[in-house]
Motif scaffolding. Structure first.
Motif, PDB file in Angstrom:
ATOM      1  N   ALA A  32      42.939  28.159  30.116  1.00 26.57           N
ATOM      2  CA  ALA A  32      42.432  29.350  29.423  1.00 26.57           C
ATOM      3  C   ALA A  32      40.991  29.647  29.826  1.00 26.57           C
ATOM      4  O   ALA A  32      40.642  30.802  30.085  1.00 26.57           O
ATOM      5  N   LEU A  33      40.156  28.615  29.888  1.00 26.12           N
ATOM      6  CA  LEU A  33      38.752  28.814  30.277  1.00 26.12           C
ATOM      7  C   LEU A  33      38.625  29.302  31.711  1.00 26.12           C
ATOM      8  O   LEU A  33      37.803  30.176  32.002  1.00 26.12           O
ATOM      9  N   ALA A  34      39.423  28.757  32.603  1.00 26.47           N
ATOM     10  CA  ALA A  34      39.334  29.125  34.017  1.00 26.47           C
ATOM     11  C   ALA A  34      39.596  30.612  34.224  1.00 26.47           C
ATOM     12  O   ALA A  34      38.923  31.251  35.037  1.00 26.47           O
ATOM     13  N   ILE A  35      40.520  31.177  33.474  1.00 28.97           N
ATOM     14  CA  ILE A  35      40.813  32.613  33.587  1.00 28.97           C
ATOM     15  C   ILE A  35      39.571  33.431  33.247  1.00 28.97           C
ATOM     16  O   ILE A  35      39.193  34.352  33.967  1.00 28.97           O
ATOM     17  N   VAL A  36      38.918  33.080  32.160  1.00 26.02           N
ATOM     18  CA  VAL A  36      37.727  33.803  31.720  1.00 26.02           C
ATOM     19  C   VAL A  36      36.566  33.544  32.679  1.00 26.02           C
ATOM     20  O   VAL A  36      35.872  34.464  33.104  1.00 26.02           O
ATOM     21  N   TRP A  37      36.354  32.288  33.040  1.00 20.27           N
ATOM     22  CA  TRP A  37      35.208  31.932  33.881  1.00 20.27           C
ATOM     23  C   TRP A  37      35.333  32.446  35.301  1.00 20.27           C
ATOM     24  O   TRP A  37      34.321  32.686  35.960  1.00 20.27           O
ATOM     25  N   GLU A  38      36.544  32.647  35.799  1.00 14.55           N
ATOM     26  CA  GLU A  38      36.691  33.234  37.131  1.00 14.55           C
ATOM     27  C   GLU A  38      36.081  34.630  37.168  1.00 14.55           C
ATOM     28  O   GLU A  38      35.529  35.041  38.176  1.00 14.55           O
ATOM     29  N   PRO A  71      34.536  29.491  41.054  1.00 16.34           N
ATOM     30  CA  PRO A  71      35.270  29.545  42.318  1.00 16.34           C
ATOM     31  C   PRO A  71      36.785  29.490  42.091  1.00 16.34           C
ATOM     32  O   PRO A  71      37.265  28.713  41.271  1.00 16.34           O
ATOM     33  N   ARG A  72      37.483  30.319  42.798  1.00 11.42           N
ATOM     34  CA  ARG A  72      38.938  30.388  42.670  1.00 11.42           C
ATOM     35  C   ARG A  72      39.603  29.235  43.417  1.00 11.42           C
ATOM     36  O   ARG A  72      38.977  28.563  44.231  1.00 11.42           O
ATOM     37  N   ILE A  73      40.856  29.036  43.135  1.00  8.65           N
ATOM     38  CA  ILE A  73      41.632  28.020  43.828  1.00  8.65           C
ATOM     39  C   ILE A  73      41.756  28.412  45.298  1.00  8.65           C
ATOM     40  O   ILE A  73      42.105  29.553  45.620  1.00  8.65           O
ATOM     41  N   ASP A  74      41.457  27.472  46.178  1.00  7.39           N
ATOM     42  CA  ASP A  74      41.542  27.705  47.611  1.00  7.39           C
ATOM     43  C   ASP A  74      43.016  27.769  48.010  1.00  7.39           C
ATOM     44  O   ASP A  74      43.783  26.841  47.715  1.00  7.39           O
TER      45      ASP A  74
END
Length: 84
Positions: free
Chosen positions: A33-39, A44-47
């Motif tokens: 959930a945090l990664a969606i907002v923080w992106e 940095p996005r998943i390579d």
């Protein structure tokens, strides 16, 4: 003491590994959930080639987010110190 440049830790980490490093016990569900907002804020996005995130860039993002890196320098000197 900072880690050595060649500390044998991987540079690209899985989402589960990052979740554990960043959130500890809360781990994966909260991280997703945090990664969606923080992106949207610059995480940095998943390579696409590795399927992982570049950990030093993730760490730098989190450090900046919490003010550990000053990104702007003062435009002018604030004046002479007066210690009396």
């Amino acid at each position: 003491m900072p880690a050595a440049a060649n500390d044998n830790n991987p540079l690209y980490l899985s989402e589960a590994s990052i979740a554990q490093r960043v959130l500890g016990a809360k781990s994966r569900t909260a991280w997703d959930a945090l990664a969606i907002v923080w992106e949207r804020e610059g995480l940095p996005r998943i390579d696409p080639m590795t399927g992982c995130r570049y950990w030093p860039a993730v760490r730098a993002f989190l450090d900046r987010r919490h003010g550990l890196h000053q990104t702007a320098l003062p435009a002018t000197v604030d004046g002479a110190e007066n210690w009396s």
